[in-house]
Design a protein around this motif. Sequence first.
Motif, mmCIF file in Angstrom:
data_model
loop_
_atom_site.group_PDB
_atom_site.id
_atom_site.type_symbol
_atom_site.label_atom_id
_atom_site.label_comp_id
_atom_site.label_asym_id
_atom_site.label_seq_id
_atom_site.Cartn_x
_atom_site.Cartn_y
_atom_site.Cartn_z
ATOM 1 N N TYR A 1 -110.551 30.643 0.797
ATOM 2 C CA TYR A 1 -110.755 29.845 2.002
ATOM 3 C C TYR A 1 -110.488 28.363 1.756
ATOM 4 O O TYR A 1 -109.974 27.656 2.603
ATOM 5 C CB TYR A 1 -112.178 30.023 2.533
ATOM 6 C CG TYR A 1 -112.419 31.408 3.053
ATOM 7 C CD1 TYR A 1 -111.791 31.836 4.208
ATOM 8 C CD2 TYR A 1 -113.240 32.291 2.380
ATOM 9 C CE1 TYR A 1 -111.985 33.120 4.691
ATOM 10 C CE2 TYR A 1 -113.448 33.577 2.856
ATOM 11 C CZ TYR A 1 -112.817 33.986 4.009
ATOM 12 O OH TYR A 1 -113.011 35.248 4.479
ATOM 13 N N ARG B 1 -114.400 30.127 6.782
ATOM 14 C CA ARG B 1 -114.536 31.572 6.695
ATOM 15 C C ARG B 1 -114.772 32.190 8.076
ATOM 16 O O ARG B 1 -114.290 33.282 8.374
ATOM 17 C CB ARG B 1 -115.703 31.875 5.764
ATOM 18 C CG ARG B 1 -115.928 33.313 5.442
ATOM 19 C CD ARG B 1 -116.817 33.397 4.205
ATOM 20 N NE ARG B 1 -117.339 34.722 4.045
ATOM 21 C CZ ARG B 1 -118.506 35.138 4.528
ATOM 22 N NH1 ARG B 1 -119.271 34.309 5.199
ATOM 23 N NH2 ARG B 1 -118.909 36.376 4.336
ATOM 24 N N ASP C 1 -120.617 8.202 -0.166
ATOM 25 C CA ASP C 1 -120.096 9.546 0.094
ATOM 26 C C ASP C 1 -120.227 9.940 1.570
ATOM 27 O O ASP C 1 -120.701 11.023 1.899
ATOM 28 C CB ASP C 1 -120.820 10.567 -0.806
ATOM 29 C CG ASP C 1 -119.867 11.663 -1.323
ATOM 30 O OD1 ASP C 1 -118.635 11.486 -1.213
ATOM 31 O OD2 ASP C 1 -120.354 12.685 -1.842
ATOM 32 N N GLU D 1 -117.726 27.538 4.485
ATOM 33 C CA GLU D 1 -118.365 28.558 5.321
ATOM 34 C C GLU D 1 -117.753 28.542 6.735
ATOM 35 O O GLU D 1 -117.476 29.594 7.311
ATOM 36 C CB GLU D 1 -119.870 28.289 5.372
ATOM 37 C CG GLU D 1 -120.700 29.388 5.997
ATOM 38 C CD GLU D 1 -120.502 30.745 5.337
ATOM 39 O OE1 GLU D 1 -120.699 31.742 6.030
ATOM 40 O OE2 GLU D 1 -120.103 30.800 4.142
ATOM 41 N N ILE E 1 -119.288 20.273 1.233
ATOM 42 C CA ILE E 1 -118.332 21.255 0.704
ATOM 43 C C ILE E 1 -118.671 22.679 1.141
ATOM 44 O O ILE E 1 -117.842 23.398 1.707
ATOM 45 C CB ILE E 1 -118.261 21.178 -0.838
ATOM 46 C CG1 ILE E 1 -117.752 19.804 -1.270
ATOM 47 C CG2 ILE E 1 -117.360 22.270 -1.391
ATOM 48 C CD1 ILE E 1 -117.829 19.573 -2.780
ATOM 49 N N GLN E 2 -119.909 23.086 0.878
ATOM 50 C CA GLN E 2 -120.274 24.473 1.186
ATOM 51 C C GLN E 2 -120.179 24.770 2.676
ATOM 52 O O GLN E 2 -119.690 25.824 3.087
ATOM 53 C CB GLN E 2 -121.683 24.794 0.677
ATOM 54 C CG GLN E 2 -121.795 24.841 -0.837
ATOM 55 C CD GLN E 2 -120.849 25.849 -1.479
ATOM 56 O OE1 GLN E 2 -120.604 26.911 -0.937
ATOM 57 N NE2 GLN E 2 -120.291 25.493 -2.620
ATOM 58 N N HIS F 1 -119.692 15.491 -1.209
ATOM 59 C CA HIS F 1 -120.280 16.647 -1.895
ATOM 60 C C HIS F 1 -121.199 17.461 -0.989
ATOM 61 O O HIS F 1 -121.233 18.681 -1.053
ATOM 62 C CB HIS F 1 -121.041 16.194 -3.137
ATOM 63 C CG HIS F 1 -120.135 15.699 -4.215
ATOM 64 N ND1 HIS F 1 -119.653 14.404 -4.236
ATOM 65 C CD2 HIS F 1 -119.587 16.316 -5.269
ATOM 66 C CE1 HIS F 1 -118.863 14.257 -5.289
ATOM 67 N NE2 HIS F 1 -118.809 15.405 -5.933
ATOM 68 N N CYS G 1 -111.585 12.099 -6.991
ATOM 69 C CA CYS G 1 -112.384 13.239 -6.549
ATOM 70 C C CYS G 1 -112.150 14.417 -7.457
ATOM 71 O O CYS G 1 -111.188 14.467 -8.211
ATOM 72 C CB CYS G 1 -112.036 13.606 -5.105
ATOM 73 S SG CYS G 1 -110.334 14.143 -4.906
ATOM 74 N N HIS G 2 -113.039 15.347 -7.376
ATOM 75 C CA HIS G 2 -112.937 16.580 -8.131
ATOM 76 C C HIS G 2 -112.226 17.613 -7.257
ATOM 77 O O HIS G 2 -112.352 17.584 -6.040
ATOM 78 C CB HIS G 2 -114.350 17.069 -8.480
ATOM 79 C CG HIS G 2 -114.354 18.166 -9.495
ATOM 80 N ND1 HIS G 2 -114.220 19.477 -9.144
ATOM 81 C CD2 HIS G 2 -114.459 18.139 -10.832
ATOM 82 C CE1 HIS G 2 -114.257 20.219 -10.242
ATOM 83 N NE2 HIS G 2 -114.396 19.434 -11.277
ATOM 84 N N ALA G 3 -111.488 18.509 -7.881
ATOM 85 C CA ALA G 3 -110.742 19.513 -7.110
ATOM 86 C C ALA G 3 -111.654 20.336 -6.200
ATOM 87 O O ALA G 3 -111.215 20.817 -5.155
ATOM 88 C CB ALA G 3 -109.971 20.438 -8.051
ATOM 89 N N THR G 4 -112.915 20.491 -6.567
ATOM 90 C CA THR G 4 -113.823 21.262 -5.707
ATOM 91 C C THR G 4 -114.099 20.563 -4.380
ATOM 92 O O THR G 4 -114.557 21.196 -3.438
ATOM 93 C CB THR G 4 -115.181 21.509 -6.384
ATOM 94 O OG1 THR G 4 -115.660 20.260 -6.859
ATOM 95 C CG2 THR G 4 -115.047 22.483 -7.539
#
Lengths: 476, 476
Positions: free
Chosen positions: A152, A344, A308, A341, A336-337, A333, A174-177
């Motif tokens: 996703y 999805r 952020d 979601e 992200i989740q 940060h 930034c971080h790839a996540t």
Amino acid sequence: MRRPAKRLVSAPLARSTLPLQEQLYRRIRAVIATRQLTPGEKLPSVRTLASELGVARGTVDATYARLAGEGYLLSRGPAGTIVSPELQVDALPARAVRDTLKLAPEEDSGAELRPFQLGLPALDAFPRALWARLTARAAKRLSGGALGYPAYAGLPDLREAIASYLAVSRGVLCHATQVVVTGGYQDALSLMARLLLRPGDGVWFEEPGYFLARHALETASAQVLPIPVDDQGLDVEFAQEKAPRARLAVVTPAHQSVLGVALSLARRQKLLAWASETNAWIVEDDYDGEFHYVGRKLPALKSLDLADRVIYAGSFSKTLFPGLCLGYLVLPHSLIQQVIEAKRATAHGEPVLGQRVVADFLSDGHFGRHLKRMRGLYAARRDALASALRNAFGDRLEMTLRPGGMHLLARFPDAKDDVDLVRRALRHRLLPSALSAQYLGRTNDSGLMLSFTNIPEEQALSRAKALARALGMGAG
Amino acid sequence: MRRPAKRLVSAPLARSTLPLQEQLYRRIRAVIATRQLTPGEKLPSVRTLASELGVARGTVDATYARLAGEGYLLSRGPAGTIVSPELQVDALPARAVRDTLKLAPEEDSGAELRPFQLGLPALDAFPRALWARLTARAAKRLSGGALGYPAYAGLPDLREAIASYLAVSRGVLCHATQVVVTGGYQDALSLMARLLLRPGDGVWFEEPGYFLARHALETASAQVLPIPVDDQGLDVEFAQEKAPRARLAVVTPAHQSVLGVALSLARRQKLLAWASETNAWIVEDDYDGEFHYVGRKLPALKSLDLADRVIYAGSFSKTLFPGLCLGYLVLPHSLIQQVIEAKRATAHGEPVLGQRVVADFLSDGHFGRHLKRMRGLYAARRDALASALRNAFGDRLEMTLRPGGMHLLARFPDAKDDVDLVRRALRHRLLPSALSAQYLGRTNDSGLMLSFTNIPEEQALSRAKALARALGMGAG
């Protein structure tokens, strides 16, 4: 119960610029060619069909007559009209079936490119052969699990390549996540609006601003609050006074999407402080941040985002090509989740092949070279078009060159109705955009936005003169 | 103000199964490798960083020590830790930068295919070479306007090819203008839910049913109403009694997405009559309508839709491959303009290359041949797995074969906790799905959904035995 095929014949006609008779003619041919009405079967009576379609009887009559003339139908007088019993449906070439299902020509959009059209990179300068080679290679390698549902958040290799690129080129660390691949900016903004806003939530929006972004916000039931843009960019002080409780600000800090001004450092800091203090969010649309021609390009607003609160949105529509339909977000940060979601719930992810090719293009170093080449090309095309416009319009035109962006902004002190100017240009197949139409509220501002990206230097003068003639401002 | 690079060092760590120390180690290396902290610059003190991150001082200490050992950092005792002044950042290979930004391994999803996994076509049998050839050809031809923004409704050639295919293969007679290309079923359902439903609107939903569809509806704030599925499919009478005012019904008429039963003709007619009388809408998810192995496949519900209330949803995820991310809707005439408008607000359209390749695949006749081949393959794999399961489980298993679909449904009278069965299977890297988890309400129903599409005939017995062993039901 009536048969579905008859229902199709009498279903409402779609809005179209095709004459009703032509639409009906195509539809009946399609019904026959696809064997849903078979030889010998009866059609609705002229009166019934005319009344169901809400068209004149003459329209149906003429259509039936035409189809009878072509051998599709047979009129049996008072006994009604039937599909010709002699008709060899099997002999209708597949091509005919396809033709009958063809779209009206004006719906076949997305193909023609018009001079001065906004929002497109230089399509003539795209490295097509290289891209085709990378695509062929990636397609050959696609197998097994890679054919399955994409992650996703996007292809891991692509997310990493984007993070590396942003660190080096936009000052965004930034971080790839934090990187989530999207179907482009419109998709990304619409996703964030649905996620972050409740109906009626206020959004600071640049006035003038990018109308499709406004459309995405309004569709999410946001209250779009127009905030004036001046020489320093979005007027943050004004916004704070008028609407301190807004939940989101949508900005184009590199080169404001209409006026081309950069958001000043002081304003950037104020905007970030506001978001941090009120827990509001900022969407940074950095679609043209790479296209800066005078002096150094500015780092992204996100590079200053200590708290952020900035959702950074990038798009490959301007740096590669729009038909790719890929973009990305760099997320705080804390989001992200939620974003993954939400993706999805609303999508399967982005097509894997395009993601693979872009990842290869970035990590093989082609992207950096391509951007450098485009910067040079756009700088030249911008200068050429600016000179050509001055040449063609003389003092009928006022124009302030900005150090970056993808279009020029021309004002015509003697012609204040810019929508009318656009109308005139359209008649000559030119496609400038009206400045006044970019405002949400009323405005006296007027002018034309003219993209230079697809006008080669050697065509600049002829295009400028064609525009001047179309607008009735030609020198001679 | 602190520099952004330092802020990144002390930003909250993302949720991850990577140890905190490893995350911090990677982050600092990334910050250095991407030149945001340069040689000689100071890092936050161990105490400050530990407190900002909410981790033990020992974690930070150990990370700094490790990086010092590798030459990245230099500890100057009480004067703090700096980036090693000797460090040749330019000499860090590009690969190192990418490695430091790499995702944690468990986030690299979407790649591995597990036995019995639902919802995937036979990935080993996809005509990869042909597809790669068509893709290479289409990529080579991509130029000019075709690189620009795709039409919101989809590539005209693709819409026409879909309309032709549906007429011949699914009994759905429609005009190409009714066909809108989507990013797959999830995207399509989510779009329709946002367009048609107001918060709290009731939706008839199959119980048991496809959980991601439910998720899309709930995300659009719909009230999902579970309607039992019996041997005739969705219990329309029950639904009409319990929730006559629902605004939408979402159904899988060909083979119900969990139980595999077909919606009977009587129920189809009742469902259509209800929608017509109450002006409700029906979404027909026809994802596996082509995969019917015993007797003739059923025409789509849409083919009976006299009142134009059915929104037909097709997907290439099952008939081609999921990574393509393409599907389509056939819309009632009254919804065409609204849907295109809604797409415009929320997306740029679907990637042009994939659309082009699918259009060519369909109109060159490959699609029909591919579907025929897959039907044969799935029929064989289904029979082989069914025999193998009976062989491996003996009378511990109950199974009713349905004439179509992409999975078997096995019940185990002696083991009612199917979630526990899935847990056991997962330990052996097998991925069946629990039947009880497909219910919205409480249920006593229990069993395993087992996809056969990716299990070659010659592996059926070993897979079945592996499952029996994993579940503790092995014969020996």
